[in-house]
Write a protein that holds these residues in place. Structure first.
Motif, PDB file in Angstrom:
ATOM      1  N   ILE A 157       0.845  -1.223   0.195  1.00 59.63           N
ATOM      2  CA  ILE A 157       0.103   0.111  -0.048  1.00 59.63           C
ATOM      3  C   ILE A 157       0.871   1.271  -0.030  1.00 59.63           C
ATOM      4  O   ILE A 157       1.920   1.348   0.830  1.00 59.63           O
ATOM      5  CB  ILE A 157      -1.059   0.055   1.208  1.00 59.63           C
ATOM      6  CG1 ILE A 157      -1.858  -1.223   1.241  1.00 59.63           C
ATOM      7  CG2 ILE A 157      -1.617   1.257   1.437  1.00 59.63           C
ATOM      8  CD1 ILE A 157      -2.889  -1.282   2.376  1.00 59.63           C
ATOM      9  N   TYR A 158       0.644   2.096  -0.953  1.00 56.73           N
ATOM     10  CA  TYR A 158       1.403   3.384  -1.038  1.00 56.73           C
ATOM     11  C   TYR A 158       0.687   4.541  -0.366  1.00 56.73           C
ATOM     12  O   TYR A 158       1.211   5.611   0.360  1.00 56.73           O
ATOM     13  CB  TYR A 158       1.494   3.850  -2.492  1.00 56.73           C
ATOM     14  CG  TYR A 158       2.188   4.974  -2.713  1.00 56.73           C
ATOM     15  CD1 TYR A 158       1.665   6.083  -3.278  1.00 56.73           C
ATOM     16  CD2 TYR A 158       3.500   5.248  -2.119  1.00 56.73           C
ATOM     17  CE1 TYR A 158       2.386   7.328  -3.680  1.00 56.73           C
ATOM     18  CE2 TYR A 158       4.351   6.622  -2.400  1.00 56.73           C
ATOM     19  CZ  TYR A 158       3.542   7.676  -2.946  1.00 56.73           C
ATOM     20  OH  TYR A 158       4.389   8.634  -3.374  1.00 56.73           O
ATOM     21  N   ALA A 159      -0.713   4.639  -0.625  1.00 53.43           N
ATOM     22  CA  ALA A 159      -1.704   5.684   0.122  1.00 53.43           C
ATOM     23  C   ALA A 159      -3.194   5.171   0.160  1.00 53.43           C
ATOM     24  O   ALA A 159      -3.291   4.344  -0.676  1.00 53.43           O
ATOM     25  CB  ALA A 159      -1.453   6.904  -0.679  1.00 53.43           C
ATOM     26  N   MET A 160      -3.959   5.580   1.011  1.00 57.89           N
ATOM     27  CA  MET A 160      -5.192   5.205   1.295  1.00 57.89           C
ATOM     28  C   MET A 160      -5.829   6.543   1.375  1.00 57.89           C
ATOM     29  O   MET A 160      -5.520   7.773   1.880  1.00 57.89           O
ATOM     30  CB  MET A 160      -5.271   4.416   2.568  1.00 57.89           C
ATOM     31  CG  MET A 160      -4.606   2.929   2.901  1.00 57.89           C
ATOM     32  SD  MET A 160      -5.593   1.930   1.633  1.00 57.89           S
ATOM     33  CE  MET A 160      -6.979   1.527   2.758  1.00 57.89           C
TER      34      MET A 160
ATOM     35  N   GLU B 165      -4.629   2.504  11.349  1.00 60.77           N
ATOM     36  CA  GLU B 165      -4.139   1.456  12.189  1.00 60.77           C
ATOM     37  C   GLU B 165      -3.218   0.236  11.508  1.00 60.77           C
ATOM     38  O   GLU B 165      -4.020  -0.861  10.806  1.00 60.77           O
ATOM     39  CB  GLU B 165      -5.382   0.736  13.091  1.00 60.77           C
ATOM     40  CG  GLU B 165      -4.618  -0.099  14.261  1.00 60.77           C
ATOM     41  CD  GLU B 165      -6.068  -0.455  15.266  1.00 60.77           C
ATOM     42  OE1 GLU B 165      -7.064   0.034  15.008  1.00 60.77           O
ATOM     43  OE2 GLU B 165      -5.771  -1.308  16.192  1.00 60.77           O
ATOM     44  N   ASN B 166      -1.986   0.482  11.526  1.00 56.92           N
ATOM     45  CA  ASN B 166      -1.260  -0.201  10.327  1.00 56.92           C
ATOM     46  C   ASN B 166      -1.493  -1.894  10.707  1.00 56.92           C
ATOM     47  O   ASN B 166      -1.426  -2.643   9.819  1.00 56.92           O
ATOM     48  CB  ASN B 166       0.310  -0.023  10.767  1.00 56.92           C
ATOM     49  CG  ASN B 166       0.645   1.152   9.946  1.00 56.92           C
ATOM     50  OD1 ASN B 166      -0.215   2.205   9.912  1.00 56.92           O
ATOM     51  ND2 ASN B 166       1.823   1.410   9.605  1.00 56.92           N
ATOM     52  N   ALA B 167      -1.437  -2.288  12.136  1.00 53.41           N
ATOM     53  CA  ALA B 167      -1.448  -3.649  12.443  1.00 53.41           C
ATOM     54  C   ALA B 167      -2.908  -4.305  11.958  1.00 53.41           C
ATOM     55  O   ALA B 167      -2.799  -5.549  11.687  1.00 53.41           O
ATOM     56  CB  ALA B 167      -1.526  -3.797  13.748  1.00 53.41           C
TER      57      ALA B 167
ATOM     58  N   MET C 111      -4.031   9.579   2.693  1.00 51.90           N
ATOM     59  CA  MET C 111      -2.702   9.675   3.628  1.00 51.90           C
ATOM     60  C   MET C 111      -1.846   8.768   3.071  1.00 51.90           C
ATOM     61  O   MET C 111      -2.141   7.512   2.452  1.00 51.90           O
ATOM     62  CB  MET C 111      -3.418   8.978   5.051  1.00 51.90           C
ATOM     63  CG  MET C 111      -2.271   8.469   6.083  1.00 51.90           C
ATOM     64  SD  MET C 111      -2.698   7.774   7.516  1.00 51.90           S
ATOM     65  CE  MET C 111      -2.980   9.108   8.437  1.00 51.90           C
ATOM     66  N   TYR C 112      -0.567   9.022   3.152  1.00 52.04           N
ATOM     67  CA  TYR C 112       0.554   8.304   2.748  1.00 52.04           C
ATOM     68  C   TYR C 112       0.893   7.185   3.664  1.00 52.04           C
ATOM     69  O   TYR C 112       0.585   7.309   4.778  1.00 52.04           O
ATOM     70  CB  TYR C 112       1.801   8.893   2.639  1.00 52.04           C
ATOM     71  CG  TYR C 112       1.914   9.941   1.491  1.00 52.04           C
ATOM     72  CD1 TYR C 112       1.756  11.189   1.576  1.00 52.04           C
ATOM     73  CD2 TYR C 112       2.132   9.290   0.146  1.00 52.04           C
ATOM     74  CE1 TYR C 112       1.865  12.060   0.334  1.00 52.04           C
ATOM     75  CE2 TYR C 112       2.228  10.255  -0.843  1.00 52.04           C
ATOM     76  CZ  TYR C 112       2.010  11.661  -0.935  1.00 52.04           C
ATOM     77  OH  TYR C 112       2.179  12.308  -1.912  1.00 52.04           O
ATOM     78  N   TRP C 113       0.916   5.859   3.303  1.00 47.99           N
ATOM     79  CA  TRP C 113       0.883   4.885   4.404  1.00 47.99           C
ATOM     80  C   TRP C 113       2.019   4.885   4.886  1.00 47.99           C
ATOM     81  O   TRP C 113       2.136   4.428   6.204  1.00 47.99           O
ATOM     82  CB  TRP C 113       0.641   3.418   3.375  1.00 47.99           C
ATOM     83  CG  TRP C 113       0.217   2.310   4.319  1.00 47.99           C
ATOM     84  CD1 TRP C 113       0.709   1.055   4.823  1.00 47.99           C
ATOM     85  CD2 TRP C 113      -1.081   2.251   5.082  1.00 47.99           C
ATOM     86  NE1 TRP C 113      -0.239   0.615   5.451  1.00 47.99           N
ATOM     87  CE2 TRP C 113      -1.507   1.158   5.860  1.00 47.99           C
ATOM     88  CE3 TRP C 113      -2.304   3.212   5.150  1.00 47.99           C
ATOM     89  CZ2 TRP C 113      -2.213   0.757   6.566  1.00 47.99           C
ATOM     90  CZ3 TRP C 113      -3.498   2.840   5.826  1.00 47.99           C
ATOM     91  CH2 TRP C 113      -3.559   1.570   6.651  1.00 47.99           C
ATOM     92  N   SER C 114       3.213   5.041   4.324  1.00 42.16           N
ATOM     93  CA  SER C 114       4.497   5.284   4.848  1.00 42.16           C
ATOM     94  C   SER C 114       4.821   6.644   5.407  1.00 42.16           C
ATOM     95  O   SER C 114       4.731   7.659   4.564  1.00 42.16           O
ATOM     96  CB  SER C 114       5.518   4.667   4.209  1.00 42.16           C
ATOM     97  OG  SER C 114       6.851   4.820   4.775  1.00 42.16           O
TER      98      SER C 114
ATOM     99  N   SER D 206      -3.934   2.951  -2.940  1.00 44.99           N
ATOM    100  CA  SER D 206      -3.110   3.092  -4.211  1.00 44.99           C
ATOM    101  C   SER D 206      -1.639   2.110  -3.778  1.00 44.99           C
ATOM    102  O   SER D 206      -1.150   2.150  -2.797  1.00 44.99           O
ATOM    103  CB  SER D 206      -2.547   4.416  -4.410  1.00 44.99           C
ATOM    104  OG  SER D 206      -1.506   4.692  -5.412  1.00 44.99           O
ATOM    105  N   VAL D 207      -1.405   1.312  -4.986  1.00 46.14           N
ATOM    106  CA  VAL D 207      -0.326   0.271  -4.680  1.00 46.14           C
ATOM    107  C   VAL D 207       0.998   0.783  -5.543  1.00 46.14           C
ATOM    108  O   VAL D 207       1.919  -0.003  -5.492  1.00 46.14           O
ATOM    109  CB  VAL D 207      -0.572  -1.102  -4.780  1.00 46.14           C
ATOM    110  CG1 VAL D 207      -1.680  -1.356  -3.762  1.00 46.14           C
ATOM    111  CG2 VAL D 207      -1.048  -1.169  -6.322  1.00 46.14           C
TER     112      VAL D 207
END
Length: 128
Positions: free
Chosen positions: A31-34, A73-75, A51-54, A99-100
């Motif tokens: 995942i790059y962004a949600m 919530e990443n987990a 939101m950028y995932w990282s 977005s991947v």
């Protein structure tokens, strides 16, 4: 493949709050962004926030800035949309998207074309 499932929609009064959830499953490692988009009745789907995932950097549409908050919530591979001070014009079907593909620009991530997977949508209705 990735699957996105939204929940938490419903009916709220103007000035009230709702929280939407979007759970991602399947190939979530890249995942790059949600993002959240919405489609008001009779209108085109429009960008709400991403939101950028990282790193967690966020961006909001002017219409929701200061009222809506995206979080994750990443987990649990879950993204949330906290919606406060709701207005009747927030009435829409809300869609989660992911977005991947990395290196998409911020401009691209504010458009539907910037996303690869979509949820089925959840209805939010705000009464006056």
């Amino acid at each position: 493949q990735m699957q996105l499932v939204e929940s938490g929609g419903g009916l709220a009064q103007a000035g009230g709050s709702l929280r939407l959830s979007c759970a991602a499953s399947g190939r979530t490692y890249n995942i790059y962004a949600m993002a959240w988009f919405r489609q008001p009745p009779g209108k085109e789907r429009e960008f709400v926030t991403f939101m950028y995932w990282s790193g967690g950097l966020t961006y909001y549409a002017d219409s929701v800035k200061g009222r809506f908050t995206i979080s994750r919530e990443n987990a649990k591979n879950t993204v949330y949309l906290q919606m406060n001070s709701l207005k009747p014009e927030d009435t829409a079907v809300y869609y989660c998207a992911s977005s991947v593909r990395s290196l998409r620009t911020m401009e691209a991530l504010r458009t539907r074309a910037g996303y690869d997977y979509w949820g089925q949508g959840t209805q939010v209705t705000v009464s006056s």
